[in-house]
Write an enzyme that holds these catalytic residues in place. Structure first.
Site, short mmCIF file in Angstrom:
data_model
loop_
_atom_site.label_atom_id
_atom_site.label_comp_id
_atom_site.label_asym_id
_atom_site.label_seq_id
_atom_site.Cartn_x
_atom_site.Cartn_y
_atom_site.Cartn_z
N ASP A 52 0.82 -1.21 0.00
CA ASP A 52 0.00 0.00 0.00
C ASP A 52 0.86 1.26 0.00
O ASP A 52 2.08 1.21 0.14
CB ASP A 52 -0.91 0.01 1.23
CG ASP A 52 -1.92 -1.11 1.23
OD1 ASP A 52 -2.34 -1.53 0.13
OD2 ASP A 52 -2.29 -1.58 2.32
N TYR A 110 6.21 -10.30 6.33
CA TYR A 110 6.29 -8.86 6.57
C TYR A 110 6.91 -8.61 7.93
O TYR A 110 6.76 -9.41 8.86
CB TYR A 110 4.89 -8.23 6.55
CG TYR A 110 4.28 -8.03 5.19
CD1 TYR A 110 4.35 -6.78 4.56
CD2 TYR A 110 3.61 -9.06 4.54
CE1 TYR A 110 3.76 -6.58 3.31
CE2 TYR A 110 3.03 -8.87 3.29
CZ TYR A 110 3.11 -7.63 2.69
OH TYR A 110 2.54 -7.43 1.46
#
Length: 258
Positions: A52, A110
């Site tokens: 994002d 992540y």
């Protein structure tokens, strides 16, 4: 026609995320533009995980097809020379034609970085989330156990999430303290829109002892986004690894800081 795999690193601050957008610069747009110039033909790329706005990557994996007559060194050095400073290719290799960086992947990793210090750092301000209050990592890790396995993560998906299903399989979720840094590492088959940042927002409430570790279980069972905490900021999140049946890539963020 050859299929090439790229391992890339990028600093997400000045981009609207990975995916090409008409209104703002994106990582995908910059990479395709540079590759197309080197190839002297239109190049389209696929990535392992679409990040994002403001999210970074230390080990994003990309693939593209081209019949341009270029050796690996020319692809890498030429493209890096054309890319902006915030995006660089770390490695390149030729792979089987049926390899797809997104659909061949078995899991993705992540890191979310928290700088837990009484005083903020001007240098680190754009690279991690600053929290001046002491966090209880033991309680945060107790809560992480409720996130493991395949389950419905409706409470942690954004209202803009376009996935057909809220189910995801989380194999690892853990906080590790390294000096003043607290590193959250999460491994899953895939992630919903804002899912990890929503995890962090709620886990911080537990770390600050506003909620108990068991509260996460109640949030999950509610299947209601409004029951979880606010979304954590994007600049602390990094795409750090992806695993495939035959090989894997991983570069933890803390390795760059320490």
């Amino acid at each position: 026609m050859k299929n090439y795999l790229l391992q890339i690193e990028y600093f997400g601050k000045n981009y609207c995320g990975w995916q090409r957008q008409s209104h703002s610069p994106s990582i995908q747009e910059e990479l395709e533009k540079a590759l197309s110039k080197i190839a002297n033909q239109n190049i389209e790329v696929t990535c392992a995980g679409r990040t994002d706005t403001g999210v970074h990557a230390t080990s994003q994996v990309v693939n593209f097809h081209s019949d341009a007559d270029r050796n690996l060194s020319s692809w890498m050095r030429g493209t890096n020379a054309l890319l902006p400073q915030g995006i660089k290719i770390l490695d390149i290799k030729e792979v089987d034609n049926d390899f797809n960086s997104r659909f061949t992947a078995t899991n993705r990793t992540y890191n979310y970085i928290i700088y837990n210090s009484a005083i903020s750092s001007p240098i680190l301000a754009e690279h991690c989330l600053w929290e001046n209050r002491q966090l209880n990592i033991d309680k945060m890790n107790q809560a992480c156990k409720y996130l493991l396995g395949e389950q419905d993560f409706t409470s942690f998906r954004s209202s803009q999430c376009q996935s057909n299903t809220p189910f995801r399989n989380i194999q690892k979720a853990e906080f590790i303290k390294q000096g003043s840094f607290i590193v959250f590492e999460v491994v899953g088959n895939a992630f919903l829109h804002h899912m990890i940042r929503n995890f962090i927002g709620s886990l911080l409430k537990i770390g600050l002892e506003f909620e108990s570790p068991e509260w996460i279980k109640l949030v999950l069972e509610a299947k209601d986004r409004t029951k979880a905490a606010e979304t954590a900021k994007a600049h602390g999140l990094y795409f750090v690894g992806v695993e495939y049946p035959e090989f894997s890539f991983r570069r933890r963020v803390i390795e760059l800081f320490c």
